[in-house]
Design a protein around this motif. Structure first.
Motif, short mmCIF file in Angstrom:
data_model
loop_
_atom_site.label_atom_id
_atom_site.label_comp_id
_atom_site.label_asym_id
_atom_site.label_seq_id
_atom_site.Cartn_x
_atom_site.Cartn_y
_atom_site.Cartn_z
N TRP A 1 0.84 -1.20 0.00
CA TRP A 1 0.00 0.00 0.00
C TRP A 1 0.87 1.25 0.00
O TRP A 1 0.64 2.20 -0.74
CB TRP A 1 -0.94 -0.04 1.21
CG TRP A 1 -1.82 1.15 1.32
CD1 TRP A 1 -3.04 1.30 0.77
CD2 TRP A 1 -1.55 2.35 2.06
NE1 TRP A 1 -3.56 2.53 1.09
CE2 TRP A 1 -2.66 3.20 1.89
CE3 TRP A 1 -0.49 2.80 2.83
CZ2 TRP A 1 -2.74 4.46 2.46
CZ3 TRP A 1 -0.56 4.06 3.40
CH2 TRP A 1 -1.69 4.87 3.21
N ALA A 2 1.89 1.22 0.81
CA ALA A 2 2.77 2.39 0.89
C ALA A 2 3.50 2.60 -0.44
O ALA A 2 3.60 3.71 -0.93
CB ALA A 2 3.77 2.22 2.02
N ARG A 3 3.98 1.50 -1.00
CA ARG A 3 4.71 1.62 -2.27
C ARG A 3 3.82 2.16 -3.36
O ARG A 3 4.25 2.95 -4.18
CB ARG A 3 5.21 0.23 -2.70
CG ARG A 3 6.52 -0.13 -2.12
CD ARG A 3 6.98 -1.43 -2.70
NE ARG A 3 8.14 -1.87 -1.96
CZ ARG A 3 8.50 -3.12 -1.80
NH1 ARG A 3 7.74 -4.07 -2.31
NH2 ARG A 3 9.58 -3.44 -1.14
N SER A 4 2.58 1.69 -3.37
CA SER A 4 1.72 2.08 -4.49
C SER A 4 1.30 3.52 -4.38
O SER A 4 0.99 4.15 -5.38
CB SER A 4 0.50 1.18 -4.54
OG SER A 4 -0.30 1.42 -3.40
N ASN A 5 1.28 4.06 -3.16
CA ASN A 5 0.84 5.44 -3.03
C ASN A 5 1.97 6.43 -3.03
O ASN A 5 1.76 7.62 -2.84
CB ASN A 5 0.03 5.60 -1.73
CG ASN A 5 -1.40 5.14 -1.93
OD1 ASN A 5 -2.01 5.48 -2.92
ND2 ASN A 5 -1.89 4.34 -1.02
N ILE B 1 0.06 -2.92 -7.96
CA ILE B 1 1.11 -2.97 -6.94
C ILE B 1 0.53 -3.39 -5.61
O ILE B 1 1.13 -4.16 -4.85
CB ILE B 1 1.80 -1.59 -6.82
CG1 ILE B 1 2.46 -1.22 -8.13
CG2 ILE B 1 2.84 -1.61 -5.72
CD1 ILE B 1 2.94 0.20 -8.15
N GLN B 2 -0.67 -2.91 -5.33
CA GLN B 2 -1.28 -3.30 -4.06
C GLN B 2 -1.58 -4.79 -4.03
O GLN B 2 -1.46 -5.43 -2.99
CB GLN B 2 -2.57 -2.50 -3.85
CG GLN B 2 -2.29 -1.10 -3.36
CD GLN B 2 -3.54 -0.26 -3.36
OE1 GLN B 2 -4.62 -0.76 -3.72
NE2 GLN B 2 -3.42 0.98 -2.98
N ASP B 3 -1.98 -5.34 -5.18
CA ASP B 3 -2.27 -6.77 -5.21
C ASP B 3 -1.01 -7.59 -5.41
O ASP B 3 -1.04 -8.80 -5.24
CB ASP B 3 -3.23 -7.08 -6.35
CG ASP B 3 -4.55 -6.39 -6.16
OD1 ASP B 3 -5.29 -6.25 -7.15
OD2 ASP B 3 -4.84 -6.00 -5.02
#
Lengths: 169, 426, 234
Positions: free
Chosen positions: C57-61, C184-186
């Motif tokens: 989640w952090a990476r995707s945002n 990315i989240q998945d």
């Protein structure tokens, strides 16, 4: 654009000085063209500069395949005072495509002659740095010649699927 | 703070002031020293194709002496697309989308140059309304190109907020493009013989609103940048080049006009009804970076004037030539007229044939003289299409401009040069 | 047109693979997978721990796109930074100039054959995890120009999302970026990086230049990994 008589006068004046320089004139759609021999290009452009055509707009190449001589180089001259354009064309064969470079007199021809060398293979003698400009330095072939294949990939259908590179496997 | 009199400066100050960066006394060698072979004084810097400051994929090999540029060699070709070769493979009206993607900020101009060349070969007359519509869209494109240039150049100089202001205006212009042709960029609006479609209802009103607002917006940009201390220090008297050298290098457009030479093809050799409009040509005096910036900003006002006049004087009439051998018939005719159906079929499948000939058609694009050379051999596909792109020729001036300038000035000059790599590489 | 008929279960080019894949797909759907295949299936599709989820989640945002404008699509990519389609809403406005600091490569524009090795080198210089979006028709599939000078991006580097359009509207590119964010989240890893040997190609300084195994994890095909014996400061 010089009208037909003006063009003939220019051609006559050039022929008086060098009878082999101007091979032909053409006046098409109100545009004047001088067709000169490949050896006289620098001299002709210098004479035309004295007549007022002081700006070289464009130097570009054409492949006239299958007509011979195949490769053409066109020089677009502009007289800014009289707002007059004149085209100077020359033709060379692919066997010995050598033309004298006009870059020492007209610095604008630098990149443009390199492009013609890259795309058509015309060698310009006296050019300070004749290398390929668009294609990679070690590319083989001259892409804009008419017998150079357009390249690209065939669109994949079922019938040519066995030839596909198999990226999706 | 202790006052130091002029006669007794400290040792440090004296040392600092004794360093000058004038021309090297030592011989720098042949052109290419520092780039082709190592030199004891010069450092080669590669501002590679991937670089935030080069506008597009331009590679610059710079020979630096400290921070001063002594030699420069541009390497291009990193976005060479073979557009001219692809154009030989397509029928004339199919060439238009391909040729539009060349100078990708001035797509209407690419299409106009090509269509003008083909119309000259065909001996075709473009109706007056189509000419006015072309002028409106060309000048909108010119404003849009200058806005993108201004936004990205100000970004290079550090005036980051200009980017958002310019792109706000650009969105308004793209809305107009989308209204008239359905696409924001690469619109295929200009076709051989006229334009592809008449402007829809509401376009004229939205255009009028835009034209009313644009001058005040350009005033805002001027207010931010014109007298900004940093802009003046970075652009005033930086990298000037005189008109004579520029003419020798083949440079046209705002760069030549900034040097004081008032050459504009819209005035000198008007095409597409430009002679009907009253507008001025902004001309600089010193030919430095500030004049190049000021000329382009002033051109935005002049383009707005042209659009205003074109909109006010827009004549009624057809938006494309009546010659059915060249232009598609209107769709309602296809149901009733057999000839229209046949013409439609032939035009779409084979395309129209152009009598053999060669022509060079120059127009004034936002970067200079954009010329299109078309050679036709009588078939329905062009035998050679060459675009004389202004950025390609103007790039040759970069070396002369940035000789003995700081590398920061090189970045500013490159921004003021307004190169579009799609046009350079084609 | 010649039509060839081929038995699907006959040994030969293509036949066996297709049948095998079909059977495996049917087994997946029925739940009949055995340990190893199931393990891999789960790993490919489902994040196992909450920590992984949080990291994803952090990476995707917090994607940092690299400034990589090639041609016309670059202008529309600049448009998404503009105020109308504001990429800063999602936190992606920090375009990094250096590929070392970026984790998203938006290939906006046509990739010519002269530029392709440089694009691959930029991609290699990015540090894991990294993603690539092929924006526009030209980088996805040579687009309008199917000729000698252009190459599609996924011929030489792994591309995660292709955004069609010529150029894609800024909203379309935004949709593509958001799709990537969802991906990315998945965290699906469908193995395409292996095919391009794109793992471990980032150059990094070896701990001790003297030891032979000085560049751990570096793929032998990597072009710009420092190896012992290279001149220092390269």
């Amino acid at each position: 654009m010089p009208d037909a008589t003006g063009l003939e006068l220019i051609a006559q004046a050039l022929r008086e000085e060098d009878p082999d320089s101007v091979l032909d004139t053409a006046h098409f759609r109100e545009r004047a063209t001088l067709i000169i021999s490949a050896t006289a290009v620098r001299w002709t452009l210098a004479r035309l500069r004295e007549r007022g055509y002081g700006f070289l707009s464009s130097v570009h190449g054409v492949d006239y395949y299958p007509e011979q001589p195949r490769l053409g180089v066109h020089y677009e001259l502009l007289d800014m005072r009289a707002v007059d354009r004149l085209t100077v064309k020359l033709r060379v064969h692919t066997e010995d495509p050598v033309v004298e470079s006009v870059t020492p007199d007209w610095p604008t021809a630098d990149f443009q002659e390199r492009e013609i060398f890259d795309m058509f293979g015309v060698r310009f003698e006296g050019h300070p740095d004749l290398r390929r400009i668009h294609m990679p330095e070690d590319y083989e072939g001259h892409p804009q010649r008419r017998d150079f294949p357009i390249g690209g990939e065939p669109v994949l259908f079922t019938h040519n699927d066995p030839q596909s590179p198999g990226w999706t496997q | 703070m202790d006052a130091v009199s002029a006669s007794e400066i400290s040792e440090y100050r004296r040392q600092e002031q004794s360093i000058t960066l004038g021309p090297l006394e030592a011989d720098l060698g042949a052109p290419g020293a520092g780039i082709d072979e190592p030199h004891e004084e010069l450092m080669t810097l590669n501002m590679g194709p991937h670089h935030p400051a080069t506008h597009g994929v331009l590679r610059l090999l710079v020979a630096l002496e400290g921070e001063v540029v002594r030699d420069l060699r541009p390497v291009v070709g990193y976005v060479h697309t073979g557009i001219e070769k692809t154009a030989e493979d397509k029928s004339y009206w199919k060439v238009i989308p391909v040729i539009e993607r060349m100078d990708y900020l001035a797509y209407y101009f690419n299409a106009q140059a090509f269509c003008g060349a083909v119309e000259t070969l065909l001996g075709l007359e473009v109706p007056k309304r189509a000419q006015y519509l072309r002028v409106i869209h060309l000048e909108l494109n010119r404003i849009m190109s200058h806005l993108v240039w201004l936004g990205t150049s100000a970004l290079d100089l550090g005036a980051i907020s200009m980017f958002w202001y310019c792109f706000r205006e650009r969105e308004t212009i793209l809305d107009l493009f989308e209204m008239s042709s359905g696409q924001r960029m690469h619109t295929r609006y200009i076709q051989v013989g006229g334009v592809i479609e008449d402007i829809p209802a509401g376009f004229a009103d939205q255009l009028a609103r835009f034209v009313a607002r644009m001058p005040s917006r350009a005033d805002e940009y001027g207010a931010i940048l014109n007298r900004n201390e940093i802009v003046i220090q970075r652009l005033r008297d930086v990298c000037p080049l005189d008109a004579q050298t520029l003419l020798g290098l083949g440079v046209t457009g705002p760069l030549l006009r900034a040097a004081g030479h008032p050459w504009d093809l819209r005035k000198a050799a008007p095409y597409s009804s430009y002679e009907d409009f009253e507008f001025n040509i902004p001309v600089g005096s010193r030919g430095d970076n500030y004049d190049r910036y000021a000329v382009r900003l002033a051109e935005i006002y002049q383009s707005t004037r042209i659009i205003e006049q074109a909109l006010a004087g827009l004549p009624e009439g057809p938006y494309i030539t009546d010659d059915r051998k060249v232009a598609l018939p209107p769709r309602h005719e296809l149901a009733t007229s057999m000839e229209a159906l046949i013409h439609h079929f032939k035009l779409v499948t084979e395309g129209f044939r152009v009598p053999p000939g060669e022509v060079y058609y120059p127009i004034e694009s936002p970067r200079g003289e954009l010329g299109c050379f078309v050679r036709s051999d009588g078939s329905s596909k062009p035998a050679r299409v060459h675009m004389r792109d202004p950025s390609f020729v103007n790039l040759q001036a970069l070396r002369a401009m940035t000789k003995d300038a700081y590398i920061a000035d090189l970045v500013a000059t490159l921004a003021m040069l307004d190169p579009i790599l799609g046009g350079i590489d084609r | 047109m010649e039509v060839t008929r081929q038995r699907l279960d006959a040994p030969g080019a293509g036949g066996q693979d297709l049948r095998v894949r079909q059977l495996r797909a049917r087994e997946l759907l029925r739940g009949d997978l055995s340990d190893e295949d199931l393990e891999r299936y789960v790993q490919e599709r489902v994040l196992t721990t909450t920590l992984d989820k949080a990291v994803a989640w952090a990476r995707s945002n917090a994607l940092f796109p690299a400034t990589f404008g090639l041609a016309c699509c670059a202008i529309e990519m600049m448009s998404i930074v503009g105020a109308r389609v504001d990429v800063a809403r999602f936190g992606f406005e920090a375009f990094r100039a250096s590929p070392r600091q970026a984790d998203l490569l938006v290939l906006s524009g046509r990739v010519s054959i002269k530029m392709a090795p440089i694009v691959r080198r930029i991609y290699d210089q990015m540090l894991e995890p990294k993603w690539a979006i092929a924006m526009g028709a030209c980088s996805s599939s040579t687009g309008v120009f199917n000729n000698y000078a252009i190459v599609a991006a996924d011929k030489f580097m792994p591309v995660d999302v292709h955004v069609p359009g010529c150029p894609p509207r800024p909203e379309a590119l935004m949709h593509g970026i958001l799709k990537l964010r969802k991906m990315i989240q998945d965290d699906p890893d469908l193995g395409w990086r292996e095919r391009y040997q794109a793992r471990g190609t980032e150059e990094f300084v070896p701990a001790d230049p003297g030891t032979p195994a000085a560049a751990p994890g570096a793929h032998p095909a990597a072009v710009n990994v420092a190896r012992p014996g290279d001149t220092a400061g390269a």
